[in-house]
Design a protein around this motif. Structure first.
Motif, PDB file in Angstrom:
ATOM      1  N   GLN A  59       0.816  -1.049  -0.059  1.00 15.92           N
ATOM      2  CA  GLN A  59      -0.029  -0.010   0.090  1.00 15.92           C
ATOM      3  C   GLN A  59       0.791   1.318   0.003  1.00 15.92           C
ATOM      4  O   GLN A  59       1.905   1.066   0.654  1.00 15.92           O
ATOM      5  CB  GLN A  59      -0.983   0.106   1.332  1.00 15.92           C
ATOM      6  CG  GLN A  59      -2.003  -1.061   1.157  1.00 15.92           C
ATOM      7  CD  GLN A  59      -1.486  -2.373   1.498  1.00 15.92           C
ATOM      8  OE1 GLN A  59      -1.680  -3.051   0.315  1.00 15.92           O
ATOM      9  NE2 GLN A  59      -0.722  -2.725   2.195  1.00 15.92           N
ATOM     10  N   THR A  60       0.465   2.282  -0.624  1.00 15.26           N
ATOM     11  CA  THR A  60       0.898   3.441  -0.549  1.00 15.26           C
ATOM     12  C   THR A  60       0.188   4.547  -0.006  1.00 15.26           C
ATOM     13  O   THR A  60      -1.229   4.415  -0.551  1.00 15.26           O
ATOM     14  CB  THR A  60       1.410   4.078  -2.112  1.00 15.26           C
ATOM     15  OG1 THR A  60       2.336   3.179  -2.570  1.00 15.26           O
ATOM     16  CG2 THR A  60       2.042   5.389  -2.069  1.00 15.26           C
ATOM     17  N   ILE A  61       0.545   5.305   0.892  1.00 13.32           N
ATOM     18  CA  ILE A  61      -0.305   6.118   1.673  1.00 13.32           C
ATOM     19  C   ILE A  61      -0.252   7.674   1.382  1.00 13.32           C
ATOM     20  O   ILE A  61       1.098   8.075   1.200  1.00 13.32           O
ATOM     21  CB  ILE A  61      -0.175   5.886   3.158  1.00 13.32           C
ATOM     22  CG1 ILE A  61      -0.292   4.494   3.567  1.00 13.32           C
ATOM     23  CG2 ILE A  61      -1.303   6.830   3.898  1.00 13.32           C
ATOM     24  CD1 ILE A  61       0.960   3.725   3.859  1.00 13.32           C
ATOM     25  N   PHE A  62      -1.270   8.381   1.115  1.00 11.85           N
ATOM     26  CA  PHE A  62      -1.267   9.659   0.803  1.00 11.85           C
ATOM     27  C   PHE A  62      -2.137  10.312   1.967  1.00 11.85           C
ATOM     28  O   PHE A  62      -3.192   9.916   2.562  1.00 11.85           O
ATOM     29  CB  PHE A  62      -1.966  10.301  -0.601  1.00 11.85           C
ATOM     30  CG  PHE A  62      -1.330   9.468  -1.621  1.00 11.85           C
ATOM     31  CD1 PHE A  62      -0.177  10.157  -2.107  1.00 11.85           C
ATOM     32  CD2 PHE A  62      -1.817   8.204  -2.095  1.00 11.85           C
ATOM     33  CE1 PHE A  62       0.399   9.602  -3.302  1.00 11.85           C
ATOM     34  CE2 PHE A  62      -1.137   7.538  -3.144  1.00 11.85           C
ATOM     35  CZ  PHE A  62       0.051   8.299  -3.933  1.00 11.85           C
ATOM     36  N   ILE A  79      -8.015  17.565  10.882  1.00 11.70           N
ATOM     37  CA  ILE A  79      -8.430  16.329  10.824  1.00 11.70           C
ATOM     38  C   ILE A  79      -7.825  15.712   9.688  1.00 11.70           C
ATOM     39  O   ILE A  79      -7.704  15.751   8.648  1.00 11.70           O
ATOM     40  CB  ILE A  79     -10.044  16.012  10.634  1.00 11.70           C
ATOM     41  CG1 ILE A  79     -10.813  16.880  11.625  1.00 11.70           C
ATOM     42  CG2 ILE A  79     -10.303  14.577  10.519  1.00 11.70           C
ATOM     43  CD1 ILE A  79     -12.202  16.933  11.451  1.00 11.70           C
ATOM     44  N   TYR A  80      -6.363  14.905   9.982  1.00  7.83           N
ATOM     45  CA  TYR A  80      -5.826  14.102   8.800  1.00  7.83           C
ATOM     46  C   TYR A  80      -6.528  12.869   8.799  1.00  7.83           C
ATOM     47  O   TYR A  80      -6.694  12.039   9.778  1.00  7.83           O
ATOM     48  CB  TYR A  80      -4.497  14.119   9.724  1.00  7.83           C
ATOM     49  CG  TYR A  80      -3.634  15.573   9.632  1.00  7.83           C
ATOM     50  CD1 TYR A  80      -2.817  15.997   8.328  1.00  7.83           C
ATOM     51  CD2 TYR A  80      -3.706  16.265  10.851  1.00  7.83           C
ATOM     52  CE1 TYR A  80      -2.259  17.291   8.681  1.00  7.83           C
ATOM     53  CE2 TYR A  80      -2.988  17.470  10.907  1.00  7.83           C
ATOM     54  CZ  TYR A  80      -2.261  17.913   9.770  1.00  7.83           C
ATOM     55  OH  TYR A  80      -1.695  19.047   9.850  1.00  7.83           O
ATOM     56  N   TYR A  81      -6.207  12.157   7.512  1.00  5.61           N
ATOM     57  CA  TYR A  81      -6.830  10.987   7.367  1.00  5.61           C
ATOM     58  C   TYR A  81      -6.218  10.447   6.102  1.00  5.61           C
ATOM     59  O   TYR A  81      -5.649  11.408   5.294  1.00  5.61           O
ATOM     60  CB  TYR A  81      -8.324  11.039   7.186  1.00  5.61           C
ATOM     61  CG  TYR A  81      -8.735  11.701   5.919  1.00  5.61           C
ATOM     62  CD1 TYR A  81      -9.333  11.133   4.876  1.00  5.61           C
ATOM     63  CD2 TYR A  81      -8.983  13.195   6.024  1.00  5.61           C
ATOM     64  CE1 TYR A  81     -10.067  11.828   3.642  1.00  5.61           C
ATOM     65  CE2 TYR A  81      -9.681  13.752   5.152  1.00  5.61           C
ATOM     66  CZ  TYR A  81      -9.984  13.300   3.862  1.00  5.61           C
ATOM     67  OH  TYR A  81     -10.687  14.072   2.814  1.00  5.61           O
ATOM     68  N   PRO A  82      -6.020   9.213   5.869  1.00  2.00           N
ATOM     69  CA  PRO A  82      -5.085   8.500   4.934  1.00  2.00           C
ATOM     70  C   PRO A  82      -5.944   8.298   3.716  1.00  2.00           C
ATOM     71  O   PRO A  82      -7.135   8.164   3.655  1.00  2.00           O
ATOM     72  CB  PRO A  82      -4.860   7.125   5.585  1.00  2.00           C
ATOM     73  CG  PRO A  82      -6.007   6.793   6.365  1.00  2.00           C
ATOM     74  CD  PRO A  82      -6.309   8.261   6.973  1.00  2.00           C
ATOM     75  N   THR A  98      -3.149   0.448  -3.706  1.00  2.00           N
ATOM     76  CA  THR A  98      -2.596  -0.790  -3.497  1.00  2.00           C
ATOM     77  C   THR A  98      -2.527  -1.627  -4.605  1.00  2.00           C
ATOM     78  O   THR A  98      -2.960  -1.395  -5.752  1.00  2.00           O
ATOM     79  CB  THR A  98      -3.449  -1.414  -2.425  1.00  2.00           C
ATOM     80  OG1 THR A  98      -2.868  -2.886  -2.073  1.00  2.00           O
ATOM     81  CG2 THR A  98      -4.715  -1.812  -3.196  1.00  2.00           C
ATOM     82  N   THR A  99      -1.333  -2.435  -4.220  1.00  2.00           N
ATOM     83  CA  THR A  99      -1.223  -3.413  -5.633  1.00  2.00           C
ATOM     84  C   THR A  99      -2.080  -4.786  -5.304  1.00  2.00           C
ATOM     85  O   THR A  99      -2.033  -5.654  -6.126  1.00  2.00           O
ATOM     86  CB  THR A  99       0.265  -3.891  -5.602  1.00  2.00           C
ATOM     87  OG1 THR A  99       0.595  -4.371  -4.390  1.00  2.00           O
ATOM     88  CG2 THR A  99       1.213  -2.815  -5.971  1.00  2.00           C
ATOM     89  N   ALA A 141     -10.463  -2.434  -5.522  1.00  2.00           N
ATOM     90  CA  ALA A 141     -11.811  -2.482  -5.078  1.00  2.00           C
ATOM     91  C   ALA A 141     -11.860  -2.331  -3.232  1.00  2.00           C
ATOM     92  O   ALA A 141     -12.272  -1.415  -2.709  1.00  2.00           O
ATOM     93  CB  ALA A 141     -12.818  -3.680  -5.491  1.00  2.00           C
ATOM     94  N   ALA A 142     -11.044  -2.952  -2.855  1.00  2.00           N
ATOM     95  CA  ALA A 142     -10.621  -2.944  -1.334  1.00  2.00           C
ATOM     96  C   ALA A 142     -10.111  -1.579  -1.099  1.00  2.00           C
ATOM     97  O   ALA A 142     -10.580  -0.992  -0.022  1.00  2.00           O
ATOM     98  CB  ALA A 142      -9.746  -4.091  -0.956  1.00  2.00           C
ATOM     99  N   ALA A 143      -9.103  -0.893  -1.695  1.00  2.00           N
ATOM    100  CA  ALA A 143      -8.562   0.388  -1.472  1.00  2.00           C
ATOM    101  C   ALA A 143      -9.791   1.375  -1.572  1.00  2.00           C
ATOM    102  O   ALA A 143      -9.891   2.212  -0.780  1.00  2.00           O
ATOM    103  CB  ALA A 143      -7.487   0.624  -2.420  1.00  2.00           C
ATOM    104  N   GLU A 144     -10.712   1.366  -2.357  1.00  2.00           N
ATOM    105  CA  GLU A 144     -11.658   2.100  -2.866  1.00  2.00           C
ATOM    106  C   GLU A 144     -12.560   2.176  -1.400  1.00  2.00           C
ATOM    107  O   GLU A 144     -13.122   3.204  -0.837  1.00  2.00           O
ATOM    108  CB  GLU A 144     -12.287   1.866  -3.882  1.00  2.00           C
ATOM    109  CG  GLU A 144     -13.665   2.856  -4.144  1.00  2.00           C
ATOM    110  CD  GLU A 144     -14.405   2.595  -5.613  1.00  2.00           C
ATOM    111  OE1 GLU A 144     -15.580   3.033  -5.682  1.00  2.00           O
ATOM    112  OE2 GLU A 144     -14.185   1.409  -6.269  1.00  2.00           O
ATOM    113  N   SER A 145     -12.904   0.824  -1.078  1.00  2.00           N
ATOM    114  CA  SER A 145     -14.057   0.755   0.113  1.00  2.00           C
ATOM    115  C   SER A 145     -13.281   1.458   1.479  1.00  2.00           C
ATOM    116  O   SER A 145     -13.751   2.074   2.097  1.00  2.00           O
ATOM    117  CB  SER A 145     -14.164  -0.726   0.253  1.00  2.00           C
ATOM    118  OG  SER A 145     -15.068  -0.819   1.573  1.00  2.00           O
TER     119      SER A 145
END
Length: 216
Positions: free
Chosen positions: A2-5, A25-28, A32-33, A37-41
């Motif tokens: 996972q790459t986090i922004f 309010i910071y949030y990630p 992901t490789t 669909a999981a990353a979107e959720s």
């Protein structure tokens, strides 16, 4: 992997040109490789959480700040802006698993503010949260194993910092145990407790590292 922004919602809200409530309010946001669909959720989950926190700041905490600030005449005594800060820390990010925690600090006057922590461990191949019991599939009594380990750690800490935990910590750590209050680190599982659960405010949020090993 996972790459986090990082994303941020922030505002300084005023009353009669005086800043009375400030929130950040910071949030990630993840790519992901493993599964798009999981990353979107998961991203949708954190976006909704951040927006809900912002709404709470605007509709609940800000009016409380105004209620206090409106009694101050000519800024005497000076009004210290009330604040809400939510930050996150990624503690584990390998293959398709990412673990992180959020600390939300609220200051609404008084001697000090309060911090609340919550955490998530995600399987990015499915988009599902991983539960603590998933790491102890063969240990039906794994919680008692954790309690004994934590008791031993507290006993060692008390040798160097007496009074850093309540006298009845052995019972409190069981009464206030919540299996969702954990996160991963490369070397093991960290169990944490909220402020005042098992220790005074000065101790902060107690953390206990349980190395990766299967209980007997």
């Amino acid at each position: 992997m996972q790459t986090i922004f990082q994303k941020l919602l922030e505002n300084a809200m005023t009353y009669h040109d005086m800043p009375v409530f400030i929130y950040k309010i910071y949030y990630p946001c993840f790519t992901t490789t493993c599964s798009a669909a999981a990353a979107e959720s998961i991203n949708r989950h954190y976006t909704e959480n951040a927006l809900a926190a912002e709404t709470h700041c605007r509709t609940v905490l800000y009016p409380q700040a105004v209620e206090t600030a409106r009694y101050i005449v000519d800024k005497k005594p000076p009004f210290n802006s009330y604040t809400f800060d939510s930050v996150y820390q990624v503690t584990y990010n390998q293959n398709c698993v990412t673990s992180l925690y959020f600390d939300s600090y609220t200051f609404m006057g008084g001697a000090h503010g309060a911090t609340f922590r919550n955490s998530d461990t995600w399987d990015f191949s499915t988009g599902s949260r991983m539960a603590l019991k998933d790491f102890y599939p063969h240990g039906a009594s794994f919680t008692e194993y954790l309690f004994i380990n934590i008791e031993q750690q507290i006993a060692e800490r008390l040798k160097t910092t007496p009074g850093s935990y309540f006298d009845n910590y052995a019972q409190l750590l069981r009464d206030n145990f919540h299996p969702e209050n954990y996160f991963l680190k490369p070397e093991g599982i960290v169990i944490y407790y909220q402020q005042y659960d098992i220790a005074p405010y000065s101790t902060g949020l107690p953390e206990f590292l349980i190395p990766f090993s299967r209980p007997e």
